[in-house]
Design a protein around this motif. Structure first.
Motif, PDB file in Angstrom:
ATOM      1  N   ILE A  51       0.833  -1.211   0.000  1.00 20.66           N
ATOM      2  CA  ILE A  51       0.000   0.000   0.000  1.00 20.66           C
ATOM      3  C   ILE A  51       0.860   1.250   0.000  1.00 20.66           C
ATOM      4  N   HIS A  52       1.888   1.285   0.842  1.00 25.46           N
ATOM      5  CA  HIS A  52       2.711   2.490   0.981  1.00 25.46           C
ATOM      6  C   HIS A  52       3.800   2.585  -0.092  1.00 25.46           C
ATOM      7  N   VAL A  53       4.258   1.447  -0.592  1.00 24.54           N
ATOM      8  CA  VAL A  53       5.377   1.455  -1.526  1.00 24.54           C
ATOM      9  C   VAL A  53       4.918   1.456  -2.978  1.00 24.54           C
ATOM     10  N   THR A  54       3.775   0.850  -3.252  1.00 24.29           N
ATOM     11  CA  THR A  54       3.333   0.686  -4.637  1.00 24.29           C
ATOM     12  C   THR A  54       2.074   1.473  -4.944  1.00 24.29           C
ATOM     13  N   ARG A  55       1.004   1.203  -4.232  1.00 26.70           N
ATOM     14  CA  ARG A  55      -0.292   1.743  -4.642  1.00 26.70           C
ATOM     15  C   ARG A  55      -0.395   3.251  -4.445  1.00 26.70           C
ATOM     16  N   ARG A  56       0.031   3.740  -3.305  1.00 27.79           N
ATOM     17  CA  ARG A  56      -0.058   5.182  -3.065  1.00 27.79           C
ATOM     18  C   ARG A  56       0.854   5.993  -3.974  1.00 27.79           C
ATOM     19  N   PRO A  57       2.119   5.591  -4.196  1.00 27.33           N
ATOM     20  CA  PRO A  57       2.929   6.360  -5.152  1.00 27.33           C
ATOM     21  C   PRO A  57       2.355   6.371  -6.565  1.00 27.33           C
ATOM     22  N   VAL A  58       1.862   5.228  -7.044  1.00 27.70           N
ATOM     23  CA  VAL A  58       1.276   5.183  -8.389  1.00 27.70           C
ATOM     24  C   VAL A  58       0.035   6.055  -8.451  1.00 27.70           C
ATOM     25  N   LEU A  59      -0.794   5.985  -7.428  1.00 25.86           N
ATOM     26  CA  LEU A  59      -2.011   6.812  -7.395  1.00 25.86           C
ATOM     27  C   LEU A  59      -1.665   8.292  -7.322  1.00 25.86           C
ATOM     28  N   TYR A  60      -0.613   8.629  -6.593  1.00 21.58           N
ATOM     29  CA  TYR A  60      -0.220  10.039  -6.460  1.00 21.58           C
ATOM     30  C   TYR A  60       0.201  10.620  -7.808  1.00 21.58           C
ATOM     31  N   PHE A  61       1.081   9.930  -8.506  1.00 18.73           N
ATOM     32  CA  PHE A  61       1.530  10.443  -9.801  1.00 18.73           C
ATOM     33  C   PHE A  61       0.411  10.423 -10.835  1.00 18.73           C
ATOM     34  N   HIS A  62      -0.504   9.466 -10.704  1.00 23.27           N
ATOM     35  CA  HIS A  62      -1.604   9.404 -11.654  1.00 23.27           C
ATOM     36  C   HIS A  62      -2.597  10.538 -11.438  1.00 23.27           C
ATOM     37  N   VAL A  63      -2.933  10.825 -10.189  1.00 21.16           N
ATOM     38  CA  VAL A  63      -3.937  11.851  -9.891  1.00 21.16           C
ATOM     39  C   VAL A  63      -3.323  13.238  -9.893  1.00 21.16           C
ATOM     40  N   ARG A  64      -2.135  13.373  -9.279  1.00 22.96           N
ATOM     41  CA  ARG A  64      -1.554  14.705  -9.114  1.00 22.96           C
ATOM     42  C   ARG A  64      -0.976  15.247 -10.418  1.00 22.96           C
ATOM     43  N   TRP A  65      -0.311  14.370 -11.181  1.00 24.87           N
ATOM     44  CA  TRP A  65       0.386  14.825 -12.382  1.00 24.87           C
ATOM     45  C   TRP A  65      -0.322  14.431 -13.671  1.00 24.87           C
ATOM     46  N   GLY A  66      -1.340  13.607 -13.572  1.00 16.09           N
ATOM     47  CA  GLY A  66      -2.134  13.276 -14.741  1.00 16.09           C
ATOM     48  C   GLY A  66      -1.482  12.290 -15.689  1.00 16.09           C
ATOM     49  N   PHE A  67      -0.469  11.558 -15.247  1.00 14.58           N
ATOM     50  CA  PHE A  67       0.153  10.563 -16.106  1.00 14.58           C
ATOM     51  C   PHE A  67      -0.759   9.352 -16.265  1.00 14.58           C
ATOM     52  N   SER A  68      -0.505   8.600 -17.317  1.00  6.84           N
ATOM     53  CA  SER A  68      -1.283   7.389 -17.552  1.00  6.84           C
ATOM     54  C   SER A  68      -1.061   6.394 -16.423  1.00  6.84           C
ATOM     55  N   LYS A  69      -2.160   5.808 -15.966  1.00  4.72           N
ATOM     56  CA  LYS A  69      -2.062   4.888 -14.833  1.00  4.72           C
ATOM     57  C   LYS A  69      -1.202   3.672 -15.174  1.00  4.72           C
ATOM     58  N   GLN A  70      -1.388   3.092 -16.336  1.00  8.40           N
ATOM     59  CA  GLN A  70      -0.614   1.916 -16.718  1.00  8.40           C
ATOM     60  C   GLN A  70       0.863   2.248 -16.914  1.00  8.40           C
ATOM     61  N   MET A  71       1.142   3.416 -17.503  1.00 11.13           N
ATOM     62  CA  MET A  71       2.534   3.801 -17.710  1.00 11.13           C
ATOM     63  C   MET A  71       3.242   4.045 -16.376  1.00 11.13           C
ATOM     64  N   VAL A  72       2.557   4.711 -15.453  1.00 13.93           N
ATOM     65  CA  VAL A  72       3.134   4.953 -14.132  1.00 13.93           C
ATOM     66  C   VAL A  72       3.387   3.639 -13.410  1.00 13.93           C
ATOM     67  N   ALA A  73       2.450   2.711 -13.527  1.00 17.32           N
ATOM     68  CA  ALA A  73       2.605   1.418 -12.854  1.00 17.32           C
ATOM     69  C   ALA A  73       3.802   0.649 -13.408  1.00 17.32           C
ATOM     70  N   ILE A  74       4.000   0.674 -14.719  1.00 21.88           N
ATOM     71  CA  ILE A  74       5.128  -0.037 -15.326  1.00 21.88           C
ATOM     72  C   ILE A  74       6.456   0.586 -14.905  1.00 21.88           C
ATOM     73  N   VAL A  75       6.545   1.921 -14.983  1.00 23.40           N
ATOM     74  CA  VAL A  75       7.780   2.596 -14.601  1.00 23.40           C
ATOM     75  C   VAL A  75       8.088   2.356 -13.129  1.00 23.40           C
ATOM     76  N   HIS A  76       7.055   2.430 -12.286  1.00 24.45           N
ATOM     77  CA  HIS A  76       7.254   2.213 -10.848  1.00 24.45           C
ATOM     78  C   HIS A  76       7.714   0.787 -10.576  1.00 24.45           C
ATOM     79  N   ALA A  77       7.141  -0.195 -11.258  1.00 27.94           N
ATOM     80  CA  ALA A  77       7.547  -1.588 -11.043  1.00 27.94           C
ATOM     81  C   ALA A  77       8.998  -1.809 -11.445  1.00 27.94           C
ATOM     82  N   VAL A  78       9.405  -1.211 -12.563  1.00 29.95           N
ATOM     83  CA  VAL A  78      10.794  -1.357 -13.004  1.00 29.95           C
ATOM     84  C   VAL A  78      11.753  -0.705 -12.011  1.00 29.95           C
TER      85      VAL A  78
END
Length: 336
Positions: free
Chosen positions: A158-185
């Motif tokens: 929750i703290h390491v994956t989901r919240r950071p991905v949600l933050y960049f997706h909502v705050r900066w408007g990046f694509s959710k799937q793209m943010v998730a892939i970059v974050h996983a890498v």
């Protein structure tokens, strides 16, 4: 006309049983991968084993020639007993007599390898009581460990994956799937650096007989819970701060296993991997879906009210990745 009908019927048949075909190819691919590994290991390791056997035969022949008073049968009995003791983690060498396998720190390290299913095999119970206790301890401890790791990984994710991905997706408007892939890498790169490369460099310094490749090999074999047992840290002659070293290795194994599971969970939540996994799953029948709906309809009103009255924040955290529209819906409805 008949050929087109036959072709369309074959296409429909393949589409209807697509999951079964994919599963069959998956099983075939796994078996071929096993055979491929066996062929490679055999071709690479068999010459080294042959050289080692020839060297041992020469040493044995030379030893018997230099000590004519000793028969080959007596030597075989002695070597058999030494090898049997070595399988139990007891060495006859004088430089290993100072290391005890069942002091508290070594026993703690053994317990952690048992519960994590790593099981190096370098130390095993000697007594019948120890073997019986190990069975009972493992039967209770392994499910307990899985429950513990599941709870820890869920909270860390929750703290390491989901919240950071949600933050960049909502705050900066990046694509959710793209943010998730970059974050996983990035998370995978950080985990490999912190739990493979850096510990491998440390082990290569602390262990006299290990180079960097052997240390990296130990880290991978340990954190993947393979646990071959050919490399075990803290077993060298006159190891400095051996008790503290063993406790540190135990903590490293537990933290590294949690980190590996968090990375695995992060990659499993990627949309592309979910679609790929569904190719091999069996689709639910309509009758099963109707039964599932009926079971939900028979829930009591109190349980439904409890579920509806739960905190919205908890539901958002338990979702893999919340979309931008769902996050912005409350504000829009409030404004209207």
């Amino acid at each position: 006309m008949l050929q087109s009908l036959a072709g369309s019927s074959c296409v429909r048949l393949v589409e209807r049983h697509r999951s079964a075909w994919c599963f069959g190819f998956l099983v075939l691919g796994y078996l071929l991968y096993l055979v491929f590994g066996a062929v490679v290991f055999s071709s690479v390791e068999l010459p080294y084993e042959d050289l080692l056997r020839q060297e041992l035969r020469k040493l044995k022949r030379r030893f018997l020639e230099e000590h004519e008073c000793l028969s080959e049968q007596q030597l075989e009995q002695f070597l058999g007993r030494v090898l049997e003791a070595s399988n139990y983690g007891v060495s006859v060498l004088s430089n290993a007599s100072g290391n005890w396998n069942w002091d508290f720190t070594s026993a703690l390290f053994f317990a952690s390898t048992v519960l994590s299913t790593t099981g190096y095999g370098h130390t095993v119970p000697l007594s019948d009581g120890g073997k019986a206790f190990c069975i009972i301890y493992s039967v209770i401890g392994i499910p307990f460990t899985l429950l513990f790791l599941t709870a820890v990984v869920q909270r860390v994710t929750i703290h390491v994956t989901r919240r950071p991905v949600l933050y960049f997706h909502v705050r900066w408007g990046f694509s959710k799937q793209m943010v998730a892939i970059v974050h996983a890498v990035l998370l995978g790169f950080v985990t490999v650096s912190c739990f493979f490369f850096i510990p491998a460099a440390v082990f290569s310094i602390l262990e006299d007989d290990w180079n960097f490749l052997e240390s990296f090999y130990f880290c991978f074999i340990s954190l993947s819970t393979i646990g071959l047992g050919d490399y075990v840290p803290g077993e060298g002659y006159n190891q400095k701060f051996r008790e503290l070293y063993k406790i540190g290795i135990t903590c490293y194994l537990l933290l590294g296993l949690i980190a590996m599971l968090v990375v695995l969970e992060t990659f499993c939540e990627l949309h592309e991997l979910k679609k790929f996994r569904k190719m091999f799953y069996v689709k639910k029948d309509k009758d099963e879906d109707r039964v599932h709906i009926i079971e939900h309809d028979q829930l009591s009103f109190s349980s439904i009210a409890d579920q509806a009255g739960g905190p919205k924040e908890d539901r958002k955290q338990n979702e893999p990745f919340v979309s931008l529209q769902s996050s912005a819906q409350p504000d829009g409805s409030a404004g209207n």
